[in-house]
Design a protein around this motif. Structure first.
Motif, PDB file in Angstrom:
ATOM      1  N   ALA A  93       0.836  -1.200   0.000  1.00 29.56           N
ATOM      2  CA  ALA A  93       0.000   0.000   0.000  1.00 29.56           C
ATOM      3  C   ALA A  93       0.875   1.255   0.000  1.00 29.56           C
ATOM      4  O   ALA A  93       0.573   2.233  -0.678  1.00 29.56           O
ATOM      5  N   ARG A  94       1.986   1.219   0.739  1.00 28.36           N
ATOM      6  CA  ARG A  94       2.862   2.384   0.737  1.00 28.36           C
ATOM      7  C   ARG A  94       3.504   2.580  -0.641  1.00 28.36           C
ATOM      8  O   ARG A  94       3.611   3.696  -1.142  1.00 28.36           O
ATOM      9  N   THR A  95       3.914   1.473  -1.273  1.00 27.98           N
ATOM     10  CA  THR A  95       4.471   1.577  -2.628  1.00 27.98           C
ATOM     11  C   THR A  95       3.434   2.188  -3.570  1.00 27.98           C
ATOM     12  O   THR A  95       3.747   3.076  -4.364  1.00 27.98           O
ATOM     13  N   MET A 125      -7.198  -0.719  -2.699  1.00 32.21           N
ATOM     14  CA  MET A 125      -6.958   0.528  -3.447  1.00 32.21           C
ATOM     15  C   MET A 125      -8.173   1.443  -3.327  1.00 32.21           C
ATOM     16  O   MET A 125      -8.039   2.650  -3.149  1.00 32.21           O
ATOM     17  N   ARG A 126      -9.341   0.853  -3.433  1.00 30.30           N
ATOM     18  CA  ARG A 126     -10.562   1.664  -3.364  1.00 30.30           C
ATOM     19  C   ARG A 126     -10.724   2.248  -1.969  1.00 30.30           C
ATOM     20  O   ARG A 126     -11.039   3.416  -1.816  1.00 30.30           O
ATOM     21  N   TRP A 127     -10.490   1.416  -0.967  1.00 29.13           N
ATOM     22  CA  TRP A 127     -10.656   1.896   0.408  1.00 29.13           C
ATOM     23  C   TRP A 127      -9.718   3.073   0.682  1.00 29.13           C
ATOM     24  O   TRP A 127     -10.087   4.048   1.322  1.00 29.13           O
ATOM     25  N   LEU A 128      -8.490   2.972   0.155  1.00 26.33           N
ATOM     26  CA  LEU A 128      -7.531   4.055   0.368  1.00 26.33           C
ATOM     27  C   LEU A 128      -7.779   5.248  -0.558  1.00 26.33           C
ATOM     28  O   LEU A 128      -7.208   6.311  -0.372  1.00 26.33           O
ATOM     29  N   GLY A 129      -8.600   5.035  -1.572  1.00 26.88           N
ATOM     30  CA  GLY A 129      -8.880   6.120  -2.512  1.00 26.88           C
ATOM     31  C   GLY A 129      -7.746   6.346  -3.499  1.00 26.88           C
ATOM     32  O   GLY A 129      -7.569   7.444  -4.000  1.00 26.88           O
ATOM     33  N   ASP A 150      -9.161  -1.600   8.152  1.00 27.02           N
ATOM     34  CA  ASP A 150     -10.560  -1.176   8.069  1.00 27.02           C
ATOM     35  C   ASP A 150     -11.355  -1.934   9.125  1.00 27.02           C
ATOM     36  O   ASP A 150     -12.064  -1.344   9.943  1.00 27.02           O
ATOM     37  N   GLU A 151     -11.186  -3.236   9.126  1.00 23.67           N
ATOM     38  CA  GLU A 151     -11.913  -4.057  10.090  1.00 23.67           C
ATOM     39  C   GLU A 151     -11.584  -3.684  11.534  1.00 23.67           C
ATOM     40  O   GLU A 151     -12.445  -3.733  12.406  1.00 23.67           O
ATOM     41  N   ASN A 152     -10.332  -3.325  11.759  1.00 21.42           N
ATOM     42  CA  ASN A 152      -9.914  -3.008  13.132  1.00 21.42           C
ATOM     43  C   ASN A 152     -10.299  -1.593  13.563  1.00 21.42           C
ATOM     44  O   ASN A 152      -9.909  -1.164  14.649  1.00 21.42           O
ATOM     45  N   GLY A 153     -10.981  -0.878  12.665  1.00 17.83           N
ATOM     46  CA  GLY A 153     -11.528   0.404  13.109  1.00 17.83           C
ATOM     47  C   GLY A 153     -10.687   1.625  12.798  1.00 17.83           C
ATOM     48  O   GLY A 153     -10.794   2.646  13.475  1.00 17.83           O
ATOM     49  N   TYR A 154      -9.843   1.523  11.785  1.00 14.75           N
ATOM     50  CA  TYR A 154      -9.066   2.691  11.366  1.00 14.75           C
ATOM     51  C   TYR A 154      -9.750   3.359  10.181  1.00 14.75           C
ATOM     52  O   TYR A 154     -10.379   2.691   9.356  1.00 14.75           O
ATOM     53  N   LEU A 155      -9.592   4.658  10.087  1.00 18.17           N
ATOM     54  CA  LEU A 155     -10.136   5.400   8.946  1.00 18.17           C
ATOM     55  C   LEU A 155      -9.082   5.426   7.844  1.00 18.17           C
ATOM     56  O   LEU A 155      -7.885   5.520   8.141  1.00 18.17           O
ATOM     57  N   PRO A 156      -9.514   5.371   6.587  1.00 16.95           N
ATOM     58  CA  PRO A 156      -8.514   5.345   5.504  1.00 16.95           C
ATOM     59  C   PRO A 156      -7.598   6.565   5.518  1.00 16.95           C
ATOM     60  O   PRO A 156      -6.404   6.435   5.249  1.00 16.95           O
ATOM     61  N   GLU A 157      -8.141   7.732   5.865  1.00 19.98           N
ATOM     62  CA  GLU A 157      -7.277   8.924   5.844  1.00 19.98           C
ATOM     63  C   GLU A 157      -6.180   8.835   6.901  1.00 19.98           C
ATOM     64  O   GLU A 157      -5.088   9.377   6.722  1.00 19.98           O
ATOM     65  N   ALA A 158      -6.458   8.117   8.005  1.00 18.01           N
ATOM     66  CA  ALA A 158      -5.438   7.950   9.041  1.00 18.01           C
ATOM     67  C   ALA A 158      -4.349   6.999   8.538  1.00 18.01           C
ATOM     68  O   ALA A 158      -3.152   7.247   8.723  1.00 18.01           O
ATOM     69  N   VAL A 159      -4.771   5.918   7.895  1.00 20.01           N
ATOM     70  CA  VAL A 159      -3.803   4.948   7.373  1.00 20.01           C
ATOM     71  C   VAL A 159      -2.942   5.608   6.284  1.00 20.01           C
ATOM     72  O   VAL A 159      -1.719   5.450   6.262  1.00 20.01           O
TER      73      VAL A 159
END
Ligand code: GLU
Length: 465
Positions: free
Chosen positions: A19-21, A60-64, A254-263
């Motif tokens: 995801a970082r790449t 990819m979609r979740w992260l936008g 996502d399942e563990n309760g993090y928001l995509p913008e935070a990740v």
């Protein structure tokens, strides 16, 4: 035009490193007004799965992380790879090799025994003046790339600085197997060429592939992209990030309760910096991102920091959005929402107190589920001197008008004053009776979430209400 790509192999979920790449490749293209391409490297048929493809697309979609082209599947490009292999055979930059695998093993063994680096002995490599052996009957050849014998392959890595590898170190790479399936490094080179990739940003586990890919591109007369290899991500404990560290899949966050913008914000700072800035939007990241501020040393995962960022983004998030994210979590906990209190109102009061959505769900559920206050907690707080004040409070609850936190606060203070008590004397039993918890936001705000009737209902176990 800058063109970057993210080229995952669909052999597992989209993990944090991938995801970082993807994020850095995406940001580089976006920063420069270029294009970002998603390519699925699925030629390892035995290990690629459609579930993994889906997991990548979902991540990819979740992260936008939106892409301008793709997903492009390598398996659908076989004809193109085969055509290029034919051209290379014709031009002499590739050749058939009939050495049987067992023979190859034998040669390698002998080389190892002599303390040499095991390599293909170039039996079938055509050279001017050299007579090749007669192809054996019934052996299906592999196709090898005719790697230059001397000189160096060098590139100025965008992250690691200049790197040079002696061609003498590189074998004549197999670019098509005996079943004619093209091999990994070859497909990557052809794709990067066909897709006009200008900047290859990828994990440094691929550094060893780069000189091979550059040589193939050179042989094809293709432009050589710039390469930048991102250092790996270590776990909290300094070890290579793995399942042991818990959530390594993006969707697990996502399942563990993090928001995509935070990740995203967290990933952006994993190996990249913009001064001391820790909290920034994706718009800012796109604007600031450059390859000059990527550190070549390994980045270390820090769950505490991610939680801190997530808490920040939860505080900032729109209540309606949080309520929508929370509803399915509450349903999964067996909670049926009620008209009152409104989930948005509860969320507004509680979102400042948590760092993950699962914690928020846990706080919020008490407003909807029938409550049985813990007898120990009740015994602790429902003291004889508190009881008359609590009775008073219950008796006067219908007078409160309007039914809001300031008016409720006025009544609480009145009752305290009348009974010469301090705030916790009344606030604590109210907390336990109304929510089952000893820690809540300010009690007037909590009471205001309920209707008067529900408050009286919940006070009953105290013998008041
Ligand atoms: N498919 C490779 C992987 O998932 C990436 C290849 C590349 O970026 O060149 O590790």
């Amino acid at each position: 035009m800058i063109r970057t790509r993210f080229a995952p192999s669909p052999t597992g979920f989209l993990h944090i490193g991938g995801a970082r790449t993807a994020l850095f490749s995406w940001a580089y293209a976006r920063h420069h007004g270029g294009e970002f391409i998603l390519r699925i490297e699925d030629t390892d048929v035995a290990r690629s799965t459609s579930e993994a493809v889906q997991a990548i697309l979902d991540g990819m979609r979740w992260l936008g992380l939106d892409y301008d082209e793709g997903p492009i599947y390598q398996m659908r490009r076989m004809d193109r790879y085969k055509a290029v292999i034919r051209e290379m055979l014709e031009s002499g930059s590739a050749y058939y090799c009939y050495t049987a695998p067992e023979e190859l093993d034998r040669v390698r063994e002998a080389q190892r025994a002599q303390g040499l680096k095991p390599r293909y002995d170039r039996t079938w490599r055509p050279e001017t003046g050299k007579t090749l052996p007669k192809p054996p009957d019934g052996v299906r050849p592999v196709v090898r790339f005719r790697n230059p014998l001397d000189g160096v392959v060098a590139w100025d890595d965008l992250v690691k600085g200049s790197i040079a590898i002696d061609n003498a170190e590189l074998d004549d790479l197999v670019i098509a197997r005996a079943d004619l399936v093209p091999t990994y490094n070859f497909c990557v080179a052809v794709d990067d060429w066909d897709m006009n990739i200008t900047h290859v940003i990828r994990g440094d586990d691929h550094v060893n592939n780069t000189p091979r890919q550059i040589n193939i591109l050179k042989a094809l007369g293709a432009p050589i992209p710039r390469y930048g290899h991102l250092s790996m991500i270590l776990g909290d404990d300094g070890q290579k990030l793995s399942k042991r560290h818990g959530a390594v899949s993006v969707m697990q966050y996502d399942e563990n309760g993090y928001l995509p913008e935070a990740v995203l914000n967290y990933l952006a700072r994993l190996g990249w910096s913009h001064g001391d800035d820790e909290i920034f939007s994706m718009e800012q990241f796109r604007e600031w991102f450059d390859l000059d501020h990527i550190t070549p040393s390994a980045a270390q995962f820090n769950t505490e920091k991610l939680d801190w960022l997530n808490a920040h983004y939860l505080r900032e998030a729109d209540n309606m959005r949080l309520a929508a994210l929370l509803a399915p979590r509450l349903a999964a906990l067996g909670v049926t929402l009620l008209q009152t209190p409104s989930l948005e109102a509860v969320v507004a009061l509680y979102k400042e107190r948590v760092s993950r959505l699962d914690q928020l769900a846990d706080e919020v559920k008490v407003f909807y589920a029938p409550l049985e206050p813990d007898p120990d907690a009740l015994a602790r707080h429902l003291t004889p001197d508190a009881l008359p004040a609590l009775k008073d409070f219950a008796a006067r609850i219908l007078e409160v008008d309007p039914w809001d936190a300031p008016s409720i606060n006025a009544l609480v203070k009145d009752c305290l004053k009348a009974h010469k008590l301090k705030m916790p004397k009344l606030a604590m039993p109210l907390r336990v009776l109304l929510t089952g918890r000893e820690h809540t936001p300010s009690i007037d705000g909590v009471i205001a979430l309920f209707s008067r009737e529900t408050v009286l209902e919940r006070l009953k176990p105290a013998g008041v209400g």
